[in-house]
Design an enzyme around this catalytic site. Structure first.
Site, mmCIF file in Angstrom:
data_model
loop_
_atom_site.group_PDB
_atom_site.id
_atom_site.type_symbol
_atom_site.label_atom_id
_atom_site.label_comp_id
_atom_site.label_asym_id
_atom_site.label_seq_id
_atom_site.Cartn_x
_atom_site.Cartn_y
_atom_site.Cartn_z
ATOM 1 N N HIS A 1 0.804 -1.228 0.000
ATOM 2 C CA HIS A 1 0.000 0.000 0.000
ATOM 3 C C HIS A 1 0.837 1.280 0.000
ATOM 4 C CE1 HIS A 1 -4.121 -1.555 0.446
ATOM 5 N NE2 HIS A 1 -3.599 -2.511 1.193
ATOM 6 N N LYS B 1 -9.335 13.357 4.255
ATOM 7 C CA LYS B 1 -8.439 12.199 4.219
ATOM 8 C C LYS B 1 -7.433 12.360 5.343
ATOM 9 C CE LYS B 1 -7.362 13.206 -0.031
ATOM 10 N NZ LYS B 1 -7.475 11.943 -0.755
ATOM 11 N N ARG B 2 -6.639 11.348 5.579
ATOM 12 C CA ARG B 2 -5.616 11.441 6.614
ATOM 13 C C ARG B 2 -4.697 12.632 6.334
ATOM 14 N NH1 ARG B 2 -0.710 8.671 6.598
ATOM 15 N NH2 ARG B 2 -1.456 7.490 4.806
ATOM 16 N N LYS C 1 -15.117 7.453 -4.297
ATOM 17 C CA LYS C 1 -16.382 7.740 -3.608
ATOM 18 C C LYS C 1 -16.957 9.075 -4.056
ATOM 19 C CE LYS C 1 -14.514 5.202 0.283
ATOM 20 N NZ LYS C 1 -13.668 5.320 1.472
ATOM 21 N N THR D 1 -9.074 5.795 -2.296
ATOM 22 C CA THR D 1 -10.441 5.327 -2.564
ATOM 23 C C THR D 1 -11.443 6.460 -2.370
ATOM 24 O OG1 THR D 1 -10.607 4.502 -0.286
ATOM 25 C CG2 THR D 1 -10.013 2.903 -1.999
ATOM 26 N N LYS E 1 -0.102 14.309 0.978
ATOM 27 C CA LYS E 1 -1.474 14.505 0.502
ATOM 28 C C LYS E 1 -1.774 15.983 0.237
ATOM 29 C CE LYS E 1 -3.105 10.313 2.818
ATOM 30 N NZ LYS E 1 -3.559 9.500 1.681
#
Length: 831
Positions: free
Chosen positions: A371, A562-563, A674, A670, A568
């Protein structure tokens, strides 16, 4: 009436879908299971009683499913090992998958109880943190819905990762006591408890045939008690099992110490033992935290492997040659990698197989999902921890490594670099065990989770392994379950879709392609737009209720949830917000569509930079939201304690989906799937599954910006990237960074955000300046946002593009992903 007939009658009454029977079952549980009457029951009592009513209707199917698996000798079972399962709330999910929503609603309505309000009472199960756990939950849903014999194995954390609150904009972590009132979906299985060993020593001996054997002695043993949660397939009567392990002391109480007045010592064993499953992901920034975390990982895999072997032996005895034919174990990242030496230990030391037999079985049983593409994120453990905690496993690891490297040296004689890269052990000032290397060596399959991710694994991160075993490597692009992420979370859109194309999309998401014929239908697009507005109003109401911030549902809802991690790039988003703020301060009439920026993210407790970025975003929000010259056009909201249930409110309301990680850093994502499935347009880099989303929805229906992964790599390798030079030459960037580095957002504390400024321009703690290329991508990002602003003014065009996103993301169902796992890796058929 004999006892069998009587039992059947009782079972039928407890599984009937007749409204009166459901009502009576509900009242019976309230009275007899909880000891309450209807008048004096609390909302929690009502939720719990209804959950038990639903559970009654699950358990019969659960038993029948497991009996089918046992009766069929050809059954091959899938065991999905994951340190996280972010399953969210289950009441509504179970009702939908059982397809009994109307019956339950009717019964509750006759009791003047709102099903929706009861569903809101359920706490989110504290079993995961982010994408890894949510993916695992989606996979379990799809495995059950496809009728595949499957089991999830994980840890039953007493407390979730943490409950996030903000104090003066700073993240503060509170315990997430999600089990405090009990959990109606789990069933404790004390009869299936197993012992898990730690510490001690490895003792050699000769068996009756004169063969050298080993036994693990003088160990400290802990009891692993399983709690089972049923996983309901959609509309197919299949109920699989998620088995979670809780740590218990074998000797809860030392009466001798208590008698001597050593009261704390008397309970010490209980405290130490139960700490293993106490908290999700203990902070491993200090030694004790690292020791506890490796204990967690070994504890749950040891218990799981013992359970899998018990089930196998009950059906097939000790014919372990059949083991890989009847079982496949999927490692969800490296957290369960210790299952490899644990299976070896049991086969060698307890079942007394030869090394060759045990290794052949082991390497045919395990498959590994990676991952991460970031080498620094690949899990490693200090050898001295193994020496202390798992001495027998360390011996096995040395033997696995020695035999493997002997074979490697035949292909690459005298190639020390190759040996060094492939070894399970990383030499250095502190010798470490590389869990990814172990996972690859001990598995027959290694898969990435998006096309780009898998290519990076093959060509860069694990190139030396790929050169040896190209046949092991494959791609399985991630997916999401449409049952949770459309049917449940967005009922208005689900109803609109079903009205026009039928309901087959619930189990075949490719059916959404039929929506394309409505892409120019003004009436349909108007209804589609109205659904989005209703969802935005629902989110607006939630924000006002919880944060006392009024946001305009007519504004663009621009969402990044998100985290919180630097790669990110929530900070890039924040920089763009500051850019818009400065434009409006310079010119209050600056023409932009009103924009509401919505964030949700938790930062790991020990991740200082991530927590500082949270504080910055909250400080920006405080300034902008209280500035009457701009807050009609700009709002910033950071919703605390982001979780699955919040995502179910936020995602259907989003207009813009921020998927802006540095290209080459995100394995898949993911959340991007969504949002697209719920009609948001993506602004993103060519990273992870964004690439495949672009291919599916069309380049004209997504906003792609920034450097590619190859360009990022070339810039880094050339050493020519100079963010300070960009800062000097780019006036816009300079103004933004100078404002961050001043006291403007920090109430007079000009040092508060200096680390952010330093990290972008010069690097901190030995890191590269602007490690994640924010300044390199800023202008491209800003330009794409201007395109978003322009397009949103054209309602018809925007809605058409949003609808085409919904219609074209059918491939991102986890059903498709699991079918690929089942056919290509697991070689398993549905029952």
């Amino acid at each position: 009436m004999d006892s069998m007939q009587s039992n059947n009658l009782i079972n039928n009454l407890r599984t009937s879908l007749d409204t009166n029977v459901i009502k009576q079952n509900y009242l019976d549980h309230l009275n007899l299971s909880l000891g309450k009457d209807f008048k004096n029951s609390t909302p929690w009592d009502k939720f719990y009683s209804l959950s038990l009513v639903i559970r009654d209707r699950i358990i019969k199917k659960w038993h029948e499913t497991q009996q089918k698996y046992y009766k069929n000798d050809k059954t091959k079972r899938v065991h999905y090992l994951s340190i996280e399962f972010l399953i969210g709330r289950l009441l509504y999910n179970n009702i939908l998958n059982l397809q009994i929503e109307d019956e339950i609603k009717n019964a509750m309505n006759e009791l003047n109880i709102s099903l929706e309000e009861l569903a809101e009472i359920e706490p989110d199960a504290g079993l995961g943190n982010g994408g890894l756990g949510r993916l695992a939950a989606c996979f379990l849903d799809s495995i059950a819905t496809l009728g595949i014999p499957g089991y999830g194995y994980g840890l039953r954390y007493e407390y979730g990762i943490f409950k996030q609150i903000f104090e003066d904009g700073f993240q503060k972590e509170l315990p997430d006591d999600w089990l405090k009132n009990g959990y109606p979906w789990e069933i404790e299985r004390k009869d299936r408890a197993v012992k898990v060993k730690f510490y001690g020593r490895s003792e050699p001996y000769k068996d009756n045939n004169g063969h050298l054997r080993f036994r693990w002695v003088d160990t400290y043993d802990i009891l692993a008690v399983p709690y089972d949660i049923p996983i309901v397939g959609y509309g197919n009567n299949v109920v699989n099992t998620l088995r979670l392990w809780s740590s218990k002391s074998i000797n809860d109480f030392d009466f001798d110490n208590f008698q001597k007045g050593n009261y704390i010592k008397a309970s010490e064993s209980k405290i130490i033992s139960e700490s293993i499953s106490k908290v999700l992901y203990p902070n491993d920034a200090f030694y004790a935290g690292r020791e506890l975390r490796i204990k967690q990982e070994y504890f749950f895999v040891s218990a799981s492997i013992q359970d899998i072997i018990r089930r196998f032996k009950a059906q097939f005895g000790t014919n372990f040659k059949l083991f890989p034919e009847k079982n496949v174990i999927q490692l969800n990242d490296t957290h369960p990698a210790l299952a490899i030496p644990e299976l070896m230990r049991i086969l060698l030391d307890e079942e007394l197989l030869s090394w060759e037999e045990a290794w052949e079985i082991t390497k045919k049983t395990f498959a590994y999902t990676n991952h991460t593409v970031m080498p620094e994120a690949l899990e490693k453990w200090e050898v001295h921890l193994f020496e202390k905690l798992l001495p027998r496993h360390l011996e096995i690891l040395y033997e696995i490594n020695s035999r493997f490297l002997n074979n490697v040296s035949k292909f690459y004689p005298n190639d020390i670099n190759k040996i060094r890269n492939l070894s399970i052990f990383e030499e250095g000032s502190v010798k470490q065990v590389r869990m990814a290397n172990l996972s690859i060596i001990g598995s027959f399959s290694v898969n990435g989770v998006s096309k780009l991710h898998t290519e990076i694994l093959k060509n860069k991160v694990f190139k030396d392994f790929y050169d040896i075993w190209p046949e092991k490597f494959n791609n399985k692009t991630n997916g999401i379950t449409q049952r949770r992420w459309l049917l449940q979370c967005n009922p208005e859109l689900s109803n609109l879709i079903t009205k026009h194309i039928g309901n087959k999309w619930i189990i075949d998401l490719d059916e959404l392609k039929k929506l394309e014929k409505y892409a120019d239908d003004k009436e349909f697009l108007n209804n589609f737009h109205n659904v989005k507005q209703k969802n935005k109003i629902r989110l607006s109401n939630y924000i006002y209720k919880t944060l006392n911030i009024k946001v305009d549902p007519e504004s663009i809802f621009d969402v990044q949830v998100k985290r919180l991690h630097e790669y990110k790039r929530q900070l890039l988003n924040a920089m763009h917000i500051i850019y818009l703020y400065l434009k409006l301060k310079d010119d209050p009439n600056y023409d932009i569509v009103p924009r509401t920026f919505i964030f949700g993210a938790k930062a790991a407790p020990g991740y200082k930079m991530a927590k500082l970025i949270i504080k910055l975003i909250n400080s920006i929000a405080e300034v902008i939201n209280n500035d009457t010259t701009v807050n009609k056009k700009l709002k910033v909201v950071f919703i605390p304690n982001y979780n699955v249930s919040l995502a179910e409110i936020i995602i259907p309301a989003a207009n813009v989906s921020e998927q802006i990680s540095t290209a080459g850093k995100e394995a898949s994502g993911t959340g991007n799937m969504k949002f697209a499935l719920n009609g948001a347009l993506t602004i993103g880099t060519l990273d992870g599954a964004n690439i495949e989303i672009k291919e599916c929805v069309g380049e004209e229906n997504i906003f792609i910006f920034g450097l590619t992964a190859e360009q990022v790599q070339r810039l880094k390798e050339s050493r020519l990237y100079n963010p300070y030079e960009i800062y000097l030459k780019n006036e816009t960037i300079r103004k933004i960074l100078d404002l961050i580095n001043s006291d403007y957002f920090s109430k007079g504390n000009s040092e508060l955000f200096s680390d952010i400024f330093q990290s972008l321009l010069f690097g901190i703690n030995g890191g590269y300046p602007d490690e994640y290329m924010l300044l390199a991508d800023f202008d491209s990002y800003k330009t794409k946002h201007k395109e978003i602003d322009k397009l949103y003014r054209q309602t018809f065009k925007w809605n058409k593009k949003a609808l085409l996103n919904v219609a074209r993301v059918g491939m991102f169902s986890s059903d498709r992903t699991i079918k690929e796992y089942a056919e290509d890796i697991w070689k398993v058929e549905k029952i």
